[in-house]
Structure formats: C-alpha cells, structure tokens
Motif scaffolding. Sequence first.
Motif, PDB file in Angstrom:
ATOM      1  N   ARG A 189      33.160  33.633  36.284  1.00  0.00           N
ATOM      2  CA  ARG A 189      33.712  34.335  37.444  1.00  0.00           C
ATOM      3  C   ARG A 189      34.641  35.451  37.023  1.00  0.00           C
ATOM      4  NH1 ARG A 189      36.582  29.704  40.636  1.00  0.00           N
ATOM      5  NH2 ARG A 189      37.313  31.461  41.879  1.00  0.00           N
ATOM      6  N   TYR A 190      35.184  35.369  35.806  1.00  0.00           N
ATOM      7  CA  TYR A 190      36.165  36.342  35.323  1.00  0.00           C
ATOM      8  C   TYR A 190      35.747  36.831  33.930  1.00  0.00           C
ATOM      9  CZ  TYR A 190      38.839  33.943  38.941  1.00  0.00           C
ATOM     10  OH  TYR A 190      39.247  33.383  40.112  1.00  0.00           O
ATOM     11  N   PRO A 191      34.689  37.624  33.851  1.00  0.00           N
ATOM     12  CA  PRO A 191      34.172  38.015  32.533  1.00  0.00           C
ATOM     13  C   PRO A 191      35.130  38.865  31.726  1.00  0.00           C
ATOM     14  CG  PRO A 191      33.132  39.303  34.277  1.00  0.00           C
ATOM     15  CD  PRO A 191      33.931  38.227  34.961  1.00  0.00           C
ATOM     16  N   GLY A 192      36.142  39.450  32.352  1.00  0.00           N
ATOM     17  CA  GLY A 192      37.042  40.322  31.612  1.00  0.00           C
ATOM     18  C   GLY A 192      38.080  39.597  30.788  1.00  0.00           C
ATOM     19  N   LEU A 193      38.299  38.313  31.055  1.00  0.00           N
ATOM     20  CA  LEU A 193      39.358  37.607  30.349  1.00  0.00           C
ATOM     21  C   LEU A 193      38.858  37.122  28.997  1.00  0.00           C
ATOM     22  CD1 LEU A 193      42.308  36.814  31.105  1.00  0.00           C
ATOM     23  CD2 LEU A 193      41.456  34.505  31.399  1.00  0.00           C
ATOM     24  N   GLU A 194      39.684  37.271  27.980  1.00  0.00           N
ATOM     25  CA  GLU A 194      39.285  36.863  26.647  1.00  0.00           C
ATOM     26  C   GLU A 194      39.103  35.350  26.590  1.00  0.00           C
ATOM     27  OE1 GLU A 194      41.699  38.413  23.516  1.00  0.00           O
ATOM     28  OE2 GLU A 194      42.141  40.236  24.624  1.00  0.00           O
ATOM     29  N   ARG A 195      38.178  34.926  25.729  1.00  0.00           N
ATOM     30  CA  ARG A 195      37.858  33.509  25.623  1.00  0.00           C
ATOM     31  C   ARG A 195      39.056  32.681  25.181  1.00  0.00           C
ATOM     32  NH1 ARG A 195      34.048  30.868  28.021  1.00  0.00           N
ATOM     33  NH2 ARG A 195      32.848  32.788  27.746  1.00  0.00           N
ATOM     34  N   ARG A 196      39.975  33.273  24.391  1.00  0.00           N
ATOM     35  CA  ARG A 196      41.106  32.494  23.895  1.00  0.00           C
ATOM     36  C   ARG A 196      42.055  32.084  25.023  1.00  0.00           C
ATOM     37  NH1 ARG A 196      45.729  35.683  23.263  1.00  0.00           N
ATOM     38  NH2 ARG A 196      45.396  37.914  23.571  1.00  0.00           N
ATOM     39  N   HIS A 197      41.942  32.717  26.199  1.00  0.00           N
ATOM     40  CA  HIS A 197      42.790  32.342  27.316  1.00  0.00           C
ATOM     41  C   HIS A 197      42.234  31.138  28.070  1.00  0.00           C
ATOM     42  CE1 HIS A 197      44.882  35.847  26.326  1.00  0.00           C
ATOM     43  NE2 HIS A 197      44.281  36.718  27.102  1.00  0.00           N
ATOM     44  N   ASP A 198      41.046  30.724  27.744  1.00  0.00           N
ATOM     45  CA  ASP A 198      40.406  29.645  28.458  1.00  0.00           C
ATOM     46  C   ASP A 198      41.196  28.358  28.280  1.00  0.00           C
ATOM     47  OD1 ASP A 198      38.572  28.227  29.880  1.00  0.00           O
ATOM     48  OD2 ASP A 198      37.155  28.005  28.233  1.00  0.00           O
ATOM     49  N   SER A 200      54.468  48.903  41.513  1.00  0.00           N
ATOM     50  CA  SER A 200      53.431  49.685  40.840  1.00  0.00           C
ATOM     51  C   SER A 200      52.553  48.781  39.975  1.00  0.00           C
ATOM     52  CB  SER A 200      54.074  50.777  39.980  1.00  0.00           C
ATOM     53  OG  SER A 200      53.106  51.505  39.264  1.00  0.00           O
ATOM     54  N   PHE A 201      53.178  47.828  39.300  1.00  0.00           N
ATOM     55  CA  PHE A 201      52.428  46.863  38.487  1.00  0.00           C
ATOM     56  C   PHE A 201      51.508  46.013  39.356  1.00  0.00           C
ATOM     57  CE2 PHE A 201      52.472  42.381  37.056  1.00  0.00           C
ATOM     58  CZ  PHE A 201      51.687  42.499  35.920  1.00  0.00           C
ATOM     59  N   VAL A 202      52.019  45.528  40.475  1.00  0.00           N
ATOM     60  CA  VAL A 202      51.215  44.683  41.360  1.00  0.00           C
ATOM     61  C   VAL A 202      50.022  45.458  41.900  1.00  0.00           C
ATOM     62  CG1 VAL A 202      51.214  43.411  43.537  1.00  0.00           C
ATOM     63  CG2 VAL A 202      53.130  43.168  41.944  1.00  0.00           C
ATOM     64  N   ALA A 203      50.235  46.711  42.277  1.00  0.00           N
ATOM     65  CA  ALA A 203      49.118  47.526  42.763  1.00  0.00           C
ATOM     66  C   ALA A 203      48.056  47.705  41.687  1.00  0.00           C
ATOM     67  CB  ALA A 203      49.633  48.886  43.235  1.00  0.00           C
ATOM     68  N   ALA A 204      48.485  47.821  40.423  1.00  0.00           N
ATOM     69  CA  ALA A 204      47.539  48.006  39.319  1.00  0.00           C
ATOM     70  C   ALA A 204      46.751  46.745  39.021  1.00  0.00           C
ATOM     71  CB  ALA A 204      48.288  48.462  38.067  1.00  0.00           C
ATOM     72  N   LEU A 205      47.232  45.598  39.475  1.00  0.00           N
ATOM     73  CA  LEU A 205      46.523  44.340  39.221  1.00  0.00           C
ATOM     74  C   LEU A 205      45.198  44.238  39.961  1.00  0.00           C
ATOM     75  CD1 LEU A 205      49.347  41.641  39.284  1.00  0.00           C
ATOM     76  CD2 LEU A 205      48.021  42.404  37.309  1.00  0.00           C
ATOM     77  N   ASP A 206      45.001  45.091  40.935  1.00  0.00           N
ATOM     78  CA  ASP A 206      43.734  45.078  41.668  1.00  0.00           C
ATOM     79  C   ASP A 206      42.670  45.781  40.826  1.00  0.00           C
ATOM     80  OD1 ASP A 206      42.032  44.454  43.673  1.00  0.00           O
ATOM     81  OD2 ASP A 206      42.866  45.822  45.158  1.00  0.00           O
ATOM     82  N   SER A 207      42.535  45.320  39.565  1.00  0.00           N
ATOM     83  CA  SER A 207      41.630  45.925  38.587  1.00  0.00           C
ATOM     84  C   SER A 207      41.464  44.929  37.440  1.00  0.00           C
ATOM     85  CB  SER A 207      42.226  47.240  38.051  1.00  0.00           C
ATOM     86  OG  SER A 207      43.388  46.957  37.292  1.00  0.00           O
ATOM     87  N   ASP A 208      40.912  45.390  36.331  1.00  0.00           N
ATOM     88  CA  ASP A 208      40.750  44.518  35.171  1.00  0.00           C
ATOM     89  C   ASP A 208      42.074  44.088  34.565  1.00  0.00           C
ATOM     90  OD1 ASP A 208      38.035  44.556  35.383  1.00  0.00           O
ATOM     91  OD2 ASP A 208      37.714  46.095  33.847  1.00  0.00           O
ATOM     92  N   ALA A 244      54.732  45.257  52.149  1.00  0.00           N
ATOM     93  CA  ALA A 244      53.545  44.750  52.835  1.00  0.00           C
ATOM     94  C   ALA A 244      52.279  45.001  52.022  1.00  0.00           C
ATOM     95  CB  ALA A 244      53.428  45.403  54.224  1.00  0.00           C
ATOM     96  N   ALA A 245      52.181  46.174  51.398  1.00  0.00           N
ATOM     97  CA  ALA A 245      50.981  46.492  50.607  1.00  0.00           C
ATOM     98  C   ALA A 245      50.867  45.575  49.404  1.00  0.00           C
ATOM     99  CB  ALA A 245      51.029  47.955  50.162  1.00  0.00           C
ATOM    100  N   GLY A 246      51.978  45.306  48.737  1.00  0.00           N
ATOM    101  CA  GLY A 246      51.955  44.421  47.583  1.00  0.00           C
ATOM    102  C   GLY A 246      51.608  42.994  47.965  1.00  0.00           C
ATOM    103  N   ALA A 247      52.132  42.533  49.096  1.00  0.00           N
ATOM    104  CA  ALA A 247      51.818  41.183  49.562  1.00  0.00           C
ATOM    105  C   ALA A 247      50.330  41.042  49.854  1.00  0.00           C
ATOM    106  CB  ALA A 247      52.647  40.860  50.803  1.00  0.00           C
ATOM    107  N   ALA A 248      49.737  42.097  50.418  1.00  0.00           N
ATOM    108  CA  ALA A 248      48.304  42.055  50.705  1.00  0.00           C
ATOM    109  C   ALA A 248      47.486  41.968  49.416  1.00  0.00           C
ATOM    110  CB  ALA A 248      47.904  43.296  51.504  1.00  0.00           C
ATOM    111  N   VAL A 249      47.933  42.684  48.368  1.00  0.00           N
ATOM    112  CA  VAL A 249      47.240  42.620  47.078  1.00  0.00           C
ATOM    113  C   VAL A 249      47.305  41.212  46.508  1.00  0.00           C
ATOM    114  CG1 VAL A 249      47.277  43.397  44.678  1.00  0.00           C
ATOM    115  CG2 VAL A 249      47.557  45.058  46.520  1.00  0.00           C
ATOM    116  N   VAL A 250      48.477  40.612  46.531  1.00  0.00           N
ATOM    117  CA  VAL A 250      48.637  39.254  45.993  1.00  0.00           C
ATOM    118  C   VAL A 250      47.769  38.261  46.758  1.00  0.00           C
ATOM    119  CG1 VAL A 250      50.275  37.339  45.738  1.00  0.00           C
ATOM    120  CG2 VAL A 250      50.921  39.651  45.015  1.00  0.00           C
ATOM    121  N   ASN A 251      47.772  38.355  48.074  1.00  0.00           N
ATOM    122  CA  ASN A 251      46.948  37.437  48.874  1.00  0.00           C
ATOM    123  C   ASN A 251      45.460  37.586  48.544  1.00  0.00           C
ATOM    124  OD1 ASN A 251      49.128  36.323  50.220  1.00  0.00           O
ATOM    125  ND2 ASN A 251      48.981  37.728  51.966  1.00  0.00           N
ATOM    126  N   ARG A 252      45.064  38.815  48.238  1.00  0.00           N
ATOM    127  CA  ARG A 252      43.641  39.041  47.974  1.00  0.00           C
ATOM    128  C   ARG A 252      43.246  38.595  46.571  1.00  0.00           C
ATOM    129  NH1 ARG A 252      43.692  43.725  49.294  1.00  0.00           N
ATOM    130  NH2 ARG A 252      43.820  44.875  47.339  1.00  0.00           N
TER     131      ARG A 252
END
Length: 361
Positions: free
Chosen positions: A3-12, A133-141, A206-214
């Motif tokens: 489901r999360y192909p971007g995460l490195e295997r060592r984080h598993d 700004s960091f939270v908004a950037a999380l809506d990515s890899d 409000a925008a950051g909260a929406a990102v976290v919820n999503r």
Amino acid sequence: MDRYPGLERRHDAASRSLLSRRGRVVVTPMPHAGSTPLLALLARGEGLADPAPDDWPSALRWSEAEPTVRSEAAESAEWVRLTTTRHPAARLWAAWQTVVLLGHDAAEVRFGEAAWFPRDVATVADLLAAYRSFVAALDSDLLFADPAWAPQTLLVESMPSFTHVVDHDRLEEAITLLAERLGVDAADLPADEALLLPHHPAVLDAAGAAVVNRIYGPDLTDFGHEPLAEEDGELPQEWQDRAAALLPAIAQLSEANAHRERTQRRAVEAEARAELERHRVAQLREQLDERWDSRHEHRAALVALTARLDGTEEELADARRELIDRTKGTWTPDRARQRAKNLARRVRNRVTTGKEARADG
C-alpha cells in the motif's frame, strides 16, 4: 508494504519488532508513541545494557527468528503481541519537533534543501508557518520518507494481529504488562520523549487539519482516534509565551545537533576514505611482493643457466632461448632478448678469460 511502495523496507515492522521467548512477548515499537521505556524494559528483561537500535542480538529480532518461533508467537494464545499508538496529530507534532526542528537524524542533510525545511525561526509566527508548511508537504511522497511520521497502519502492516494495542495516553498499562511478562521491575525506566513545546490542536490551521485527516485516515479509523476539527483555532497565550521564551534555546539546540551530525558525517566519510587507501596500499604491497618474487626467480634462473654453460656457442644459444622462454609473460620480448644477450656476453667473457688463464698456465 504494497500500500505504501515509497517507504524503505528497513522501516517495515518486521525489521523493527523484537521478541522475548522467555517472556513470550513480541514488541513492535512505534516511533514517537512511547517506545523508549518499552524497549528499555525489554532490554532489562533480557539482561542487556540499553542497546542501540542496530545492536539488538539476532536472537531477539523478529525478522531473524526461526520460522517455527515466529509461527508460535503469531498464533499461540500464550504469547502477547504488543504495540502502541498515538493520535496522528500529536505524533506528527512530536516527530516534526524532534527530527526536523531540532535537527536529529541528519535532518539537515536529508531535507535541508526542501522549501518546507525550517530556517530562520525567530518568532512564534515563524514556528507555526514552518510546521504548517511541513504538513502541507506531507501530501506527497514525503509522507513515506521517515518512520517518525509515516502512517502507523503502515508501520505495523506486516505483523500478525496484536493482542494489545495501547494508546500513548495509557502508556503505563503497556509498561506494567511488559514488566509482568518479563518478570522485572519497571522502576527507573527512561522517560518517554519530553517535548519542549506540548502539542495543541491549534498548531494547525483548517487546511493543515484537513491534510492530517486525509493522509492519516487509516490511522484514525483503525486505532479509534477522533478526526481533527477542520477549523482555525487559537493557541492559548500561555503556550505562545512559552514558545517565544524557548525559541533562542531551540535555535541553539538545532545548530548544535546539526553541527554534531555534520561532524559525524565527516568522520564517517574520512573513515571510508581511509579504508579505501588501506585497500589500495594492500593491493600495491601484493603487487610489489609478486614483482619481488618474480625478480628473485629470474635471478635464480640466470645463476642456474650461467653455471651450466661451458662456453660453446651452441650452449650459449640454448641458454638465450631458455631465458626468453622463462621470462615470457613477465618481461617484454625485447627486454628478455636484451637480458639474454647480456648473459651471453658475461658468460663469453668469463669463458674467454678462463681459456686464456689455462693457456698461460
């Protein structure tokens, strides 16, 4: 992990989980959700002195356990399979403050060029703007770039079902359970991470909260956390005053951590260069030894050939040919022929001198 192909295997979770056969317990640490005292307690139960993440013995690593042991631990009702969880918003704030703002885990090296990376945080407004700004950037890899803020459902995805999932707010329950299973005292454990600035829902707009919820929707659903209210809140004045007072100290800590990381990185790079030079020196030494041995072999061949000659032209010619054959692959043909000529000249002079001496005698 699919489901999360971007995460490195060592984080598993399989690579991070630990087990104790004596206590019949499996612990899957959750970053920034109370894992510090749990790991310390597990180390105490196994007689270890607070090992680093990469120093746990293979016998305690889930990923290295025998299949029969993993099967028993996954299916037996006599085993406890324990992890912790934390509300995504509170965990995200802890991860950002520790890793990014304070510069742990080589954050400057890994993310320093990113537009969202905090630089001049001089006011509370700067602090909040950097976090949002960091939270908004999380809506990515970026969401999968570090286990500190990766979704908790991802981090436990590969493990068998848990018998106990304990919320961070009830961490003492997990500590008590683990101490009982291991049969050790839970006193004087290292505390869970102490944040300079506590989490408050209003650190997000409000925008950051929406990102976290999503992006953390599965965490909210699977672990029973309430979604954030998607509205602009106001931070208490007490919180703002504390943040303003701590900003100089935060800047100093961040620079000190960044300096330590840079120093450690330079030390690692220097050691790598030194290892490469040691390898090159070893190769050169081997080459010199081979050439030295070859030189002595040829010298011995010259002596042996000289001893066999009695001065006849035919034997001299045979000696020259044999010398050329012996040196093929080591000397060039021209060099071999020259050495043969030199040998023939020396032998001829020696024979001539001997004949003259016999004649005079």
